[in-house]
Scaffold this active site. Structure first.
Site, PDB file in Angstrom:
ATOM      1  N   GLU A  63       0.816  -1.227   0.000  1.00 43.64           N
ATOM      2  CA  GLU A  63       0.000   0.000   0.000  1.00 43.64           C
ATOM      3  C   GLU A  63       0.841   1.266   0.000  1.00 43.64           C
ATOM      4  O   GLU A  63       0.499   2.254  -0.654  1.00 43.64           O
ATOM      5  CB  GLU A  63      -0.958   0.008   1.188  1.00 43.64           C
ATOM      6  N   HIS A 132     -11.370  -5.527   8.350  1.00 33.82           N
ATOM      7  CA  HIS A 132     -12.183  -5.396   7.141  1.00 33.82           C
ATOM      8  C   HIS A 132     -13.461  -4.601   7.392  1.00 33.82           C
ATOM      9  O   HIS A 132     -14.367  -4.638   6.577  1.00 33.82           O
ATOM     10  CB  HIS A 132     -12.580  -6.778   6.603  1.00 33.82           C
TER      11      HIS A 132
HETATM   12  C1  LIG Z   1      -1.832  -4.808   4.116  1.00 34.16           C
HETATM   13  C2  LIG Z   1      -2.854  -5.674   3.432  1.00 34.16           C
HETATM   14  N1  LIG Z   1      -3.271  -5.364   2.193  1.00 34.16           N
HETATM   15  C3  LIG Z   1      -4.214  -6.100   1.580  1.00 34.16           C
HETATM   16  C4  LIG Z   1      -4.744  -7.188   2.202  1.00 34.16           C
HETATM   17  C5  LIG Z   1      -5.840  -7.995   1.513  1.00 34.16           C
HETATM   18  N2  LIG Z   1      -5.290  -9.319   1.167  1.00 34.16           N
HETATM   19  C6  LIG Z   1      -5.509 -10.372   1.980  1.00 34.16           C
HETATM   20  S1  LIG Z   1      -4.669 -11.711   1.473  1.00 34.16           S
HETATM   21  C7  LIG Z   1      -4.029 -10.918   0.140  1.00 34.16           C
HETATM   22  C8  LIG Z   1      -3.090 -11.647  -0.785  1.00 34.16           C
HETATM   23  C9  LIG Z   1      -1.930 -12.241  -0.040  1.00 34.16           C
HETATM   24  O1  LIG Z   1      -1.120 -12.967  -0.903  1.00 34.16           O
HETATM   25  P1  LIG Z   1       0.158 -13.734  -0.387  1.00 34.16           P
HETATM   26  O2  LIG Z   1       1.006 -12.836   0.455  1.00 34.16           O
HETATM   27  O3  LIG Z   1       0.812 -14.345  -1.568  1.00 34.16           O
HETATM   28  O4  LIG Z   1      -0.409 -14.867   0.588  1.00 34.16           O
HETATM   29  P2  LIG Z   1      -1.492 -16.014   0.307  1.00 34.16           P
HETATM   30  O5  LIG Z   1      -2.832 -15.476   0.742  1.00 34.16           O
HETATM   31  O6  LIG Z   1      -1.452 -16.362  -1.127  1.00 34.16           O
HETATM   32  O7  LIG Z   1      -1.105 -17.147   1.186  1.00 34.16           O
HETATM   33  C10 LIG Z   1      -4.490  -9.591   0.099  1.00 34.16           C
HETATM   34  C11 LIG Z   1      -4.153  -8.630  -0.948  1.00 34.16           C
HETATM   35  C12 LIG Z   1      -4.295  -7.478   3.503  1.00 34.16           C
HETATM   36  N3  LIG Z   1      -4.770  -8.516   4.197  1.00 34.16           N
HETATM   37  N4  LIG Z   1      -3.353  -6.721   4.097  1.00 34.16           N
END
Ligand SMILES: Cc1ncc(C[n+]2csc(CCOP(=O)(O)OP(=O)(O)O)c2C)c(N)n1
Lengths: 327, 386
Positions: A63, A132
């Site tokens: 972000e 959220h």
């Molecule tokens: C700071 C932040 N930005 C956005 C989100 C929304 N979000 C939740 S999971 C995710 C993707 C995460 O991907 P990754 O780090 O590859 O982990 P995975 O869920 O695939 O295990 C996002 C964008 C969040 N939880 N925290």
């Protein structure tokens, strides 16, 4: 051909963004999952398909990076519209927003413009997990240099997003996520209320009820319920939190003599505190009762099985109305 | 492979990894092939008794079954959301079983398999996703920290905790401990994760960074986060980075064990990239058909982490059909109990909202609590007709 069509709030935003992208080639949409997925709420659905990956950009998951690079793009003449996926995730970008975005114009003695829009789905009521469901508006209304607006219905969503994009200042744009699926007619004629003006959405004479974003609908429901008790509530949708259209508020409160402010965010140190203080200063001799605030508790937003207790509902608004009436 | 790359769009990582899957790449540490054949790696010797292998198999099956049950509960509206670990069982069980009791785990929101290896009751995880609490376990009980939803935040906590272990002067002694921080491929883009790499490196903190590269961050493929393989990032920060086959429970165990030993003995951080795949949706609210191709899923199914251990056990005559039946029956029974226990969880009382916000008494909270109690009470008096 009619210029009015019934749309959900989410779709109205989508169409507003589409118009903005069409009207100005410098407009960009950027954020996590905004491209192929169309955003987790599908607000940007189909935009990448139609405008390409250079204009609707799936960014890395960062972000601070998203807002920081949007600032750079704005400095180069672009007009980025940034999506923060959920309210609770704007904080990693808080430094860029507060220390940089908000202050660059002043620091350049007016030489720079920062036309960046930061869209934030906000508020609770959808049964989500932690981070959220928050209402972070006062972090931003407290920061000079930002404009902060909140839409509450499809028509405003459509017009306000376009007005925000057209604005040469940074705009923090709150979207009430639990109202994304609400439908209403949207006027596309372009004959819109200015972005920084409040609107009286329900005229009334006994109590002025001030709200914005997700709480406007709740307050309108309260106004209908109050009618059955022969109480007439005037509901004002503030729309713009900074700047605040205090003229509309003042006119109403002077007439009704009573005011209730409703928001989801915690009451303590919240936006309602600003309103109550201003009203007591400017309308003191017209007031029949102190301004009451209805909002969240001074606790973190709770687990979702408790959110119905945390969120102001019709009963809590009516309870406050009863109390200002009894004064 | 993304929908785009299948259409012929060049992928930025193409030079490194033309298939997009890097399966045959020499850097990938593997001890058990997808066919279940044991291979040796000079740096990662691993001696497991048949009993231990059967134990790992049981873990994998249990964890998958619990995950399936949680998905089913979500579909039936009993959980608000679930982040499935389907496909990532080996990465989690392997790394989790490498931990010593004293080591401290800092998970994301998907580490149900690691939680299992730490002995945390899965019911507590379900309770969080059911919306009964905002996490709600005591991290000290199993040295398993709270789930963290904000991407990347926990990597800094893990690093600081590791700096604390270091300051305690226990490294290199029999009381030595390390931390392990879990995060995803998308998380590697966050400032916090990069800052944790800097701190861990500069202070030589006893930490293992365990990145489960499941190829996707919601809808965004790895090439939207990085143009180089993730494990190579570590080098730029000044510590070793390794890529392990994340669907190979043996390799995950051996590599994590070695990295933890290095951390405990004072040699500083390691980044492990477990190369794996998210078989399900990002969460139960996500629709992966909007962004990824079925062919990709099919290709990864052939590398299933459970099937390969099963093949190994069968091939070596280390388990008979009765064993597999027993494990299946146990998993089924466990899931049924878990479901029952989940449905029996009571909803929290409204006054819970005010509890545990502060450690010391707090006047404002007390005031709001009293007002709210009176407000709720007013309905009851109305309701009773008095
Ligand atoms: C700071 C932040 N930005 C956005 C989100 C929304 N979000 C939740 S999971 C995710 C993707 C995460 O991907 P990754 O780090 O590859 O982990 P995975 O869920 O695939 O295990 C996002 C964008 C969040 N939880 N925290």
């Amino acid at each position: 051909m009619s210029t009015t069509e019934t749309l959900t709030l989410g779709k109205a935003l989508n169409e507003g963004l589409r118009r903005a992208l069409e009207d100005d080639p410098k407009v960009l949409v950027m954020g996590e999952d905004v491209g192929r997925l169309g955003g987790v709420f599908r607000v940007t659905d189909g935009l990448q398909k139609d405008f390409g990956e250079d204009r609707v950009i799936d960014t890395p998951l960062a972000e601070s990076g998203i807002v920081g690079t949007a600032i750079g793009l704005a400095l180069r003449g672009y007009r980025p519209i940034v999506e923060i996926q959920f309210d609770g995730f704007v904080f990693p970008a808080a430094d860029q927003i507060i220390t940089q975005l908000a202050k660059m114009r002043l620091r350049s003695q007016g030489a720079l413009k920062l036309p960046v829009v930061i869209r934030i789905p906000c508020g609770g009521g959808i049964g989500a997990v932690e981070h959220h469901s928050e209402s972070p508006e006062v972090y931003f209304t407290h920061t000079a240099g930002l404009r902060v607006v909140a839409c509450s219905n499809p028509a405003d969503a459509y017009s306000m997003i376009q007005q925000s994009v057209a604005c040469d200042d940074p705009v923090i744009f709150f979207e009430p996520k639990r109202r994304y699926w609400d439908k209403a007619p949207v006027d596309r004629s372009g004959d819109w209320l200015p972005l920084d003006r409040a609107r009286v959405v329900q005229p009334g004479s006994d109590v002025t009820v001030l709200a914005y974003g997700p709480m406007v609908k709740t307050c309108l429901e309260a106004a209908s319920a109050a009618l059955e008790e022969e109480r007439s509530l005037e509901v004002i949708d503030l729309r713009s939190l900074n700047p605040l259209d205090f003229g509309t508020v003042e006119e109403s409160v002077r007439r009704t003599g009573r005011c209730v402010v409703v928001h989801e965010a915690p009451v303590f140190s919240g936006y309602g505190a600003e309103l109550a203080a201003r009203i007591s200063e400017k309308c003191f001799y017209h007031l029949e009762a102190p301004v009451l605030r209805v909002g969240g508790f001074s606790t973190p937003y709770p687990a979702n099985r408790l959110e119905e207790h945390y969120l102001p509902d019709l009963d809590r608004v009516m309870d406050a109305v009863d109390r200002v009436m009894e004064w | 492979m993304t929908i785009d790359s299948a259409r012929g769009a060049p992928s930025p990582g193409a030079a490194d990894d033309p298939s997009g899957l890097a399966e045959a790449s020499p850097e990938l540490i593997q001890l058990l092939t997808p066919e279940g054949v044991r291979v040796e790696h000079p740096d990662y010797p691993l001696d497991l008794t048949p009993e231990e292998v059967r134990g790992l198999y049981r873990d994998l099956v249990m964890v998958r079954r619990i995950d399936m049950e949680a998905v089913a509960l979500t579909r039936q509206g009993e959980l608000g959301l679930w982040a499935s670990l389907l496909g990532q069982e080996a990465a989690q069980v392997g790394s989790g079983r490498a931990l010593a009791e004293r080591d401290m785990v800092f998970p994301t929101y998907r580490e149900h398999g690691v939680a299992w290896t730490r002995g945390l009751d899965p019911l507590k995880v379900l309770a969080m996703f059911r919306g009964l609490s905002n996490c709600g376990w005591d991290p000290a009980e199993h040295n398993f920290h709270l789930y963290t939803v904000v991407i990347g935040s926990q990597t800094l906590h893990a690093t600081g905790y590791a700096m604390g272990i270091q300051r305690d002067g226990v490294l290199g002694t029999e009381n030595a401990a390390a931390t392990i921080a879990y995060f995803g491929d998308g998380a590697t883009s966050q400032g916090d994760v990069n800052e944790s790499f800097v701190f861990a490196s500069v202070f030589n903190a006893p930490i293992v960074f365990f990145c489960q590269n499941n190829q996707w961050a919601i809808s965004e493929p790895l090439e939207k986060q990085s143009r180089i393989p993730l494990y190579r990032r570590a080098q730029g920060f000044g510590f070793p980075g390794l890529r392990v086959d994340g669907n190979d429970v043996f390799a995950c165990l051996a590599v994590t064990r070695k990295a933890l030993e290095a951390a405990r003995s004072g040699q500083g951080p390691t980044l492990i990239e477990a190369f794996t795949y998210r078989m399900g949706a990002h969460t139960t609210t996500d629709d992966p058909t909007r962004y990824r191709l079925e062919a990709e899923l099919e290709a990864w199914k052939l590398k299933d982490p459970i099937e390969r251990v099963k093949a190994y056990l069968v091939r070596g005559d280390l388990a008979d059909p009765a064993f597999f039946d027993e494990v299946d029956a146990e998993a089924k029974q466990y899931a049924a109990d878990l479901r029952r226990r989940c449905l029996a969880l009571p909803d929290p009382q409204p006054m819970e909202i005010f509890r545990n916000v502060y450690a010391e008494p707090h006047a404002l909270i007390s005031e709001e609590q009293e007002q709210f109690a009176a407000y709720l009470e007013s309905f009851e008096t109305e309701g009773s007709g008095s």
